[in-house]
Design an enzyme around this catalytic site. Structure first.
Site, PDB file in Angstrom:
ATOM      1  N   LYS A  33      61.103  61.314  67.158  1.00 50.31           N
ATOM      2  CA  LYS A  33      62.229  62.133  67.608  1.00 50.31           C
ATOM      3  C   LYS A  33      63.399  62.100  66.628  1.00 50.31           C
ATOM      4  O   LYS A  33      63.938  63.140  66.246  1.00 50.31           O
ATOM      5  CB  LYS A  33      62.673  61.630  68.988  1.00 50.31           C
ATOM      6  CG  LYS A  33      63.994  62.181  69.473  1.00 50.31           C
ATOM      7  CD  LYS A  33      64.334  61.634  70.838  1.00 50.31           C
ATOM      8  CE  LYS A  33      64.597  60.145  70.811  1.00 50.31           C
ATOM      9  NZ  LYS A  33      65.867  59.788  70.159  1.00 50.31           N
ATOM     10  N   THR A  34      63.821  60.900  66.210  1.00 53.10           N
ATOM     11  CA  THR A  34      64.981  60.778  65.317  1.00 53.10           C
ATOM     12  C   THR A  34      64.708  61.451  63.983  1.00 53.10           C
ATOM     13  O   THR A  34      65.584  62.093  63.397  1.00 53.10           O
ATOM     14  CB  THR A  34      65.340  59.293  65.102  1.00 53.10           C
ATOM     15  OG1 THR A  34      65.540  58.676  66.377  1.00 53.10           O
ATOM     16  CG2 THR A  34      66.606  59.155  64.281  1.00 53.10           C
ATOM     17  N   ASP A 210      70.801  64.695  71.710  1.00 51.96           N
ATOM     18  CA  ASP A 210      69.739  63.687  71.672  1.00 51.96           C
ATOM     19  C   ASP A 210      69.646  62.992  73.031  1.00 51.96           C
ATOM     20  O   ASP A 210      70.622  62.959  73.790  1.00 51.96           O
ATOM     21  CB  ASP A 210      70.076  62.671  70.572  1.00 51.96           C
ATOM     22  CG  ASP A 210      68.955  61.674  70.347  1.00 51.96           C
ATOM     23  OD1 ASP A 210      67.810  61.971  70.723  1.00 51.96           O
ATOM     24  OD2 ASP A 210      69.226  60.592  69.792  1.00 51.96           O
ATOM     25  N   GLU A 211      68.478  62.426  73.354  1.00 51.62           N
ATOM     26  CA  GLU A 211      68.259  61.710  74.628  1.00 51.62           C
ATOM     27  C   GLU A 211      68.733  62.561  75.808  1.00 51.62           C
ATOM     28  O   GLU A 211      69.461  62.096  76.695  1.00 51.62           O
ATOM     29  CB  GLU A 211      68.984  60.359  74.618  1.00 51.62           C
ATOM     30  CG  GLU A 211      68.555  59.415  73.507  1.00 51.62           C
ATOM     31  CD  GLU A 211      67.169  58.819  73.715  1.00 51.62           C
ATOM     32  OE1 GLU A 211      66.490  59.209  74.680  1.00 51.62           O
ATOM     33  OE2 GLU A 211      66.773  57.962  72.910  1.00 51.62           O
ATOM     34  N   GLN A 239      61.047  59.264  80.287  1.00 57.91           N
ATOM     35  CA  GLN A 239      61.834  58.091  79.911  1.00 57.91           C
ATOM     36  C   GLN A 239      63.240  58.136  80.515  1.00 57.91           C
ATOM     37  O   GLN A 239      64.157  57.485  80.015  1.00 57.91           O
ATOM     38  CB  GLN A 239      61.923  57.971  78.389  1.00 57.91           C
ATOM     39  CG  GLN A 239      60.578  57.712  77.735  1.00 57.91           C
ATOM     40  CD  GLN A 239      60.711  57.431  76.251  1.00 57.91           C
ATOM     41  OE1 GLN A 239      61.183  56.368  75.840  1.00 57.91           O
ATOM     42  NE2 GLN A 239      60.298  58.381  75.434  1.00 57.91           N
ATOM     43  N   ARG A 623      56.558  50.358  74.561  1.00 61.20           N
ATOM     44  CA  ARG A 623      57.254  49.588  73.512  1.00 61.20           C
ATOM     45  C   ARG A 623      56.247  48.882  72.611  1.00 61.20           C
ATOM     46  O   ARG A 623      56.581  48.448  71.512  1.00 61.20           O
ATOM     47  CB  ARG A 623      58.172  48.513  74.129  1.00 61.20           C
ATOM     48  CG  ARG A 623      59.334  48.984  75.007  1.00 61.20           C
ATOM     49  CD  ARG A 623      60.129  50.110  74.415  1.00 61.20           C
ATOM     50  NE  ARG A 623      59.620  51.403  74.863  1.00 61.20           N
ATOM     51  CZ  ARG A 623      59.913  52.567  74.288  1.00 61.20           C
ATOM     52  NH1 ARG A 623      60.674  52.602  73.221  1.00 61.20           N
ATOM     53  NH2 ARG A 623      59.431  53.704  74.756  1.00 61.20           N
TER      54      ARG A 623
END
Length: 695
Positions: A33-34, A210-211, A239, A623
């Site tokens: 994503k980043t 973002d997010e 998420q 994770r």
């Protein structure tokens, strides 16, 4: 263009190059994503879009800084006119320019929680609220919920409406805003002054968020007001785990409704985890109904099965995690920093920290206060340390007036001066008490100077009170030392009696007069501490059960060697909430029991609460990069009793073929033992080679 094709997959490339119109990027866990966000901004700049027209909003200063640095590195430009900001920092920027329109001066203050609480208390007293009705923390939470639209005034809380209105007037009177105002007031400004909104719309032609799944309704409203046409939001509804602080995953559906011509791109290729881990995550999250269908996949190979363990209790669970970490370190030559140990609740940390300390495993705690760093625990341990060593000045200063016994700052200043550079505070206390006794009995020489020098009658009274408190403290420590260090008897029982004699419970009640629940929670932590002593002294392998031995055992690991620490790192112990956005080669999810995950509180919120808990479990699973361990205790200590536990129902949602049940390790054969120690020697040799460099 060729670089983009090398660095990005087809869907990522499509998301980067789609700069016009509305775009919804559903970015699954570990899908890069980043990277997409930074490449997208760099692409816009390369296409000639002025940096001043780009606005990127995210949630933490750390994320904003990382994003900014990556884009600067990628483009090789300073980008001074590019706006990459948190929502709240962007709100401050708007208000600094235009808050005068709402009646504030532009040099307004931002009240933190302490300032906010003080204003609520002052306003409440002015309105005649009783002390019992002024729980400033609860009222502050109510005001935040009212201001941000999460709550409305109802009969249960309507008594606080006049207080809320006067609190708002007070903020304006003091030319201040609170944290919620940083989003609420810009919205008010834009709605009441269209010319101000027009100015921001004309400047920011390209917006990225973002997010997006973590945005609140208010943050969505602010973004929606500014966004004209070209807007891209990046998020993953699977998420969304922050509803308790206002996040609204339904904002994704609202976005699709408000921008009907939106294009959706799904990033489903995961670059982090093995196929087994992703299959487990997909199996769990597929049981949620309010979500966008997606199926994460990986090109990293199937990897190892997920290892499941059902220990007898939390102590056995902690031992299992310690043994597994030690085994993987030696067998696979991993660093401590490769391990993440995740838990649903902070209360789980005690047993884990105890096991790490006992085994000499360095760790760092995130997302909560380390058990041994909690004030009430540090207080009790400081007392025990001073009882064993009177000359421990650091711990003595911590407890000399805790609980409050009238030993003020002036008395401590005099003791410090008397101790000088070579003496201890305990010796200064003994000297002062002896000197005072001599003067009372007439054995001291007339006009002999005292530690307090020449005194007025008022100063003499204060000194007498201070000395009386010091004598009380001195006698308490001496008497408790004789009991704690006496031979025979149970150490845990002695410590429990010590806490009762200290009357620490009354101290907690005085510290939290309006919140007995907080006092009980802190006292419960002390009970956990005493229980851990009991477990330790009942261990048949423990030959020395003295207080000295126990204190040595819990002393936090010293930094032996900076080089070694940098090479080996520390095990990452954290709550699942704190782990979001992170990744570890090896992950342990501890306490996967019904009531912990899903948490018992989630049952009060019905199906919505259960679905958020499932999303939280999904975050925990994703994770892990290479290896995932999950443990669920058969029994767990709760208060002073032991309760039977049931495995989390989420465990049944992981496909059976992905799970391997852990069996306690058998004793090592001679050959395995030789191999184990050979690995240790090789690791030691790599860190301390003959030329002094790490290999």
């Amino acid at each position: 263009m060729e670089e983009l094709k090398r660095e990005l997959n087809a869907e990522q490339l499509k998301a980067v190059q789609k700069t016009e119109g509305a775009l919804l990027i559903i970015a699954g866990a570990g899908s890069g994503k980043t990277r997409v966000i930074t490449y997208r901004i760099a692409w816009m700049l390369e296409q000639g879009i002025p940096q001043s027209q780009i606005l990127a909003l995210t949630f933490t200063n750390k994320a904003a800084k990382e994003m900014s640095e990556r884009i600067k590195k990628q483009t090789g430009k300073k980008l001074q006119n590019l706006t990459i900001s948190t929502f709240h920092a962007f709100g401050v920027r708007i208000l600094r320019n235009d808050i005068a329109s709402l009646g504030w001066r532009d040099n307004f203050s931002i009240y933190d929680e302490t300032d906010k609480t003080q204003l609520i208390k002052e306003t409440g007293r002015e309105l005649g609220f009783s002390a019992d009705a002024l729980d400033a923390y609860k009222i502050g939470t109510l005001f935040s919920n009212i201001k941000t639209g999460r709550y409305t005034w109802q009969s249960a809380n309507d008594m606080y409406r006049p207080l809320y209105e006067e609190y708002q007037k007070g903020l304006k009177l003091y030319n201040a805003v609170d944290f919620d105002d940083l989003i609420v007031l810009p919205i008010k400004l834009f709605k009441e002054y269209p010319e101000v909104l027009k100015r921001y719309r004309q400047r920011y032609k390209y917006i990225m968020v973002d997010e997006f799944q973590d945005t609140s309704f208010q943050q969505y409203s602010l973004m929606h007001l500014i966004a004209d046409r070209n807007i891209a939001v990046v998020g993953d509804d699977d998420q969304s785990i922050y509803s308790w602080r206002g996040a609204n995953y339904e904002n994704i559906r609202m976005f699709e409704k408000d921008f009907p011509h939106v294009e959706e791109i799904r990033l489903e290729q995961n670059y982090r985890s093995t196929e087994t881990i992703l299959a487990a995550a997909n199996g769990v999250i597929s049981h949620n109904t309010n979500r966008k269908d997606k199926e994460l996949w990986s090109g990293n190979g199937s990897g190892k099965p997920i290892e499941m363990y059902m220990p007898e209790n939390e102590a056995a669970e902690a031992d299992f995690i310690v043994e597994s970490i030690q085994g993987l370190r030696s067998g696979e030559r991993r660093n401590y920093g490769d391990f993440g140990v995740l838990m649903r609740a902070n209360t789980q940390s005690r047993a884990l920290e105890e096991a790490f300390l006992a085994s000499g495993i360095p760790y760092t705690m995130s997302g909560g206060t380390s058990f041994f760093q909690r004030k009430e625990i540090k207080d009790i341990i400081s007392y025990l340390r001073v009882c064993t060593n009177h000359y421990d000045d650091i711990n003595l200063l911590r407890i000399i007036n805790t609980p409050r016994r009238g030993i003020g700052r002036k008395t401590i200043e005099k003791l410090n001066a008397a101790a000088g550079t070579g003496g201890s505070l305990w010796e200064a206390i003994e000297h002062l008490i002896a000197q005072n006794t001599e003067q009372k009995t007439g054995t001291a020489e007339e006009k002999k100077p005292t530690l307090f020098g020449e005194e007025t009658s008022r100063e003499k009274k204060e000194k007498d009170r201070g000395i009386g408190a010091l004598e009380e403290f001195y006698d308490f420590i001496v008497n408790q030392r004789s009991v704690l260090l006496s031979g025979g008897g149970s150490l845990s029982k002695k410590v429990r009696t010590f806490v009762e004699n200290l009357d620490y419970w009354s101290y907690l009640v005085s510290e939290y007069p309006k919140n007995e629940k907080a006092a009980r929670y802190k006292f419960l932590n002390i009970e956990y501490l005493i229980n851990s002593i009991e477990t330790w002294e009942n261990n048949p392998d423990n030959a020395d059960r003295s207080l000295y031995s126990w204190l040595n055992r819990i002393t936090l690991l010293s930094r032996d060697d900076a080089e070694e620490e940098s090479l080996l790192g520390k095990v990452n112990l954290m709550t699942i909430h704190a782990s979001k956005g992170l990744e570890f080669p090896v992950v342990f999810i501890a306490g996967c029991e019904n009531g912990l995950i899903p948490h018992a509180r989630s049952l009060e919120d019905g199906e919505g609460g259960i679905e958020e808990e499932r999303r939280l479990f999904y975050v925990a699973i994703t994770r892990a990069q290479d290896k995932l361990f999950i443990s669920a205790c058969k029994k767990r200590r709760k208060l002073q009793s032991v309760v039977e536990c049931e495995p989390s129902p989420f465990l049944d949602e992981i496909p059976r073929n992905l799970i391997e049940y852990h069996e306690p390790p058998a004793e090592l054969s001679d050959e395995q033992a030789d191999a184990f120690f050979s690995n240790i020697k090789r690791g030691f040799g790599a860190r301390h080679s003959t030329d002094g460099t790490a290999q």
